[in-house]
Design a protein around this motif. Sequence first.
Motif, short mmCIF file in Angstrom:
data_model
loop_
_atom_site.label_atom_id
_atom_site.label_comp_id
_atom_site.label_asym_id
_atom_site.label_seq_id
_atom_site.Cartn_x
_atom_site.Cartn_y
_atom_site.Cartn_z
N ARG A 2 13.04 86.53 46.24
CA ARG A 2 12.55 85.24 45.78
C ARG A 2 13.62 84.55 44.97
NH1 ARG A 2 10.52 88.47 41.79
NH2 ARG A 2 10.51 87.59 39.70
N ILE A 3 13.63 83.22 45.08
CA ILE A 3 14.58 82.38 44.35
C ILE A 3 13.80 81.59 43.32
CG2 ILE A 3 16.17 80.43 44.55
CD1 ILE A 3 16.74 81.41 47.42
N GLU A 4 14.34 81.54 42.11
CA GLU A 4 13.73 80.76 41.03
C GLU A 4 14.78 79.91 40.35
OE1 GLU A 4 11.86 83.32 38.17
OE2 GLU A 4 10.53 84.22 39.65
N ARG A 5 14.32 78.80 39.81
CA ARG A 5 15.18 78.02 38.92
C ARG A 5 14.97 78.60 37.53
NH1 ARG A 5 14.09 71.94 39.09
NH2 ARG A 5 12.58 72.53 37.55
N LEU A 6 16.04 78.95 36.87
CA LEU A 6 15.97 79.65 35.60
C LEU A 6 15.63 78.70 34.48
CD1 LEU A 6 16.55 82.62 34.75
CD2 LEU A 6 18.83 81.87 34.10
N GLY A 7 14.68 79.08 33.65
CA GLY A 7 14.34 78.31 32.46
C GLY A 7 15.26 78.68 31.32
N THR A 8 15.34 77.81 30.33
CA THR A 8 16.25 78.04 29.20
C THR A 8 15.87 79.30 28.41
OG1 THR A 8 14.97 76.53 27.82
CG2 THR A 8 16.90 75.63 28.95
N ASP A 9 14.62 79.70 28.48
CA ASP A 9 14.18 80.89 27.74
C ASP A 9 14.65 82.20 28.38
OD1 ASP A 9 12.47 80.27 29.91
OD2 ASP A 9 10.86 81.47 29.05
N LYS A 10 15.19 82.12 29.59
CA LYS A 10 15.59 83.35 30.30
C LYS A 10 17.08 83.42 30.59
CE LYS A 10 11.12 84.01 32.49
NZ LYS A 10 10.41 84.15 33.75
N ASP A 22 31.57 85.99 25.23
CA ASP A 22 30.72 85.44 24.17
C ASP A 22 29.41 84.98 24.81
OD1 ASP A 22 29.47 84.03 22.13
OD2 ASP A 22 31.31 83.07 21.43
N ALA A 23 28.47 85.89 24.91
CA ALA A 23 27.20 85.59 25.57
C ALA A 23 26.43 84.49 24.85
CB ALA A 23 26.34 86.85 25.67
N GLU A 24 26.48 84.47 23.54
CA GLU A 24 25.76 83.44 22.78
C GLU A 24 26.29 82.04 23.09
OE1 GLU A 24 22.92 83.85 21.08
OE2 GLU A 24 23.06 85.92 21.80
N GLN A 25 27.61 81.92 23.24
CA GLN A 25 28.20 80.63 23.59
C GLN A 25 27.72 80.20 24.98
OE1 GLN A 25 32.43 80.65 24.28
NE2 GLN A 25 32.54 78.43 24.52
N MET A 26 27.73 81.13 25.94
CA MET A 26 27.27 80.82 27.30
C MET A 26 25.82 80.36 27.28
SD MET A 26 25.13 82.14 29.89
CE MET A 26 24.96 83.88 29.54
N ILE A 27 24.97 81.07 26.53
CA ILE A 27 23.55 80.72 26.46
C ILE A 27 23.39 79.33 25.85
CG2 ILE A 27 21.37 81.31 25.31
CD1 ILE A 27 22.30 84.31 25.64
N THR A 31 21.92 76.22 27.95
CA THR A 31 20.70 75.61 27.42
C THR A 31 20.88 74.11 27.27
OG1 THR A 31 20.06 77.65 26.28
CG2 THR A 31 19.07 75.60 25.49
N HIS A 32 21.98 73.71 26.66
CA HIS A 32 22.29 72.28 26.49
C HIS A 32 22.35 71.57 27.83
CE1 HIS A 32 25.18 68.93 26.43
NE2 HIS A 32 24.58 68.61 25.29
N ASP A 33 23.08 72.15 28.79
CA ASP A 33 23.29 71.50 30.08
C ASP A 33 22.00 71.43 30.91
OD1 ASP A 33 25.90 71.10 29.35
OD2 ASP A 33 26.73 72.63 30.69
N ILE A 34 21.17 72.43 30.84
CA ILE A 34 19.88 72.39 31.56
C ILE A 34 18.98 71.34 30.94
CG2 ILE A 34 17.74 73.66 32.00
CD1 ILE A 34 19.49 76.19 32.39
N ARG A 35 18.88 71.35 29.63
CA ARG A 35 18.00 70.38 28.94
C ARG A 35 18.43 68.94 29.19
NH1 ARG A 35 17.15 73.70 23.33
NH2 ARG A 35 15.45 75.01 24.11
N ASN A 36 19.72 68.73 29.42
CA ASN A 36 20.24 67.38 29.65
C ASN A 36 20.39 67.04 31.14
OD1 ASN A 36 20.82 66.10 26.93
ND2 ASN A 36 21.69 68.15 26.69
#
Length: 152
Positions: A2-10, A22-27, A31-36
């Motif tokens: 199955r294919i899903e579009r990933l939400g910012t919470d995941k 730097d995983a925190e930087q990537m997240i 998050t910024h780019d998805i929300r925008n």
Amino acid sequence: MRIERLGTDKISILTELFDYNDAEQMISECTHDIRNGIIDIFVLYDDNVLIGELHAMYECDDKNYAVRNRRAYIFAFRIREGYQNKGYGTHFLKSVLSLLEEKGYREFTVGAEDDNLRALHIYQTLGFNEFVLRKQEEYQGDAYEYNLYLRR
């Protein structure tokens, strides 16, 4: 599968497929780019096992990469080891391209490093045959050099 579009919470799940410096930087960036509305991240599951990821960028300062509602840039295309060379990557990419075509996108770009023969094969098979440019960039301290290809 199955294919899903990933939400910012995941977004943190992506660390299963790539060892970020730097995983925190990537997240934070994702998050910024998805929300925008700049990117979507698609993921592929086999039952509940994450086996693939693919990012689609919809706008970019460099029009060679992405133009809203016309050209999408596909990047960070990864398939988990053990699932490679079995057709999952081709299926995944074809499915995401179809989803993007339904949204009105007609052109797609991908970046491929010279030594990534699996990705190059998939891209060429799916029509990414027009060379656009050679690019060097750095992400989290790692340098990358790749060719950008276009599919119309």
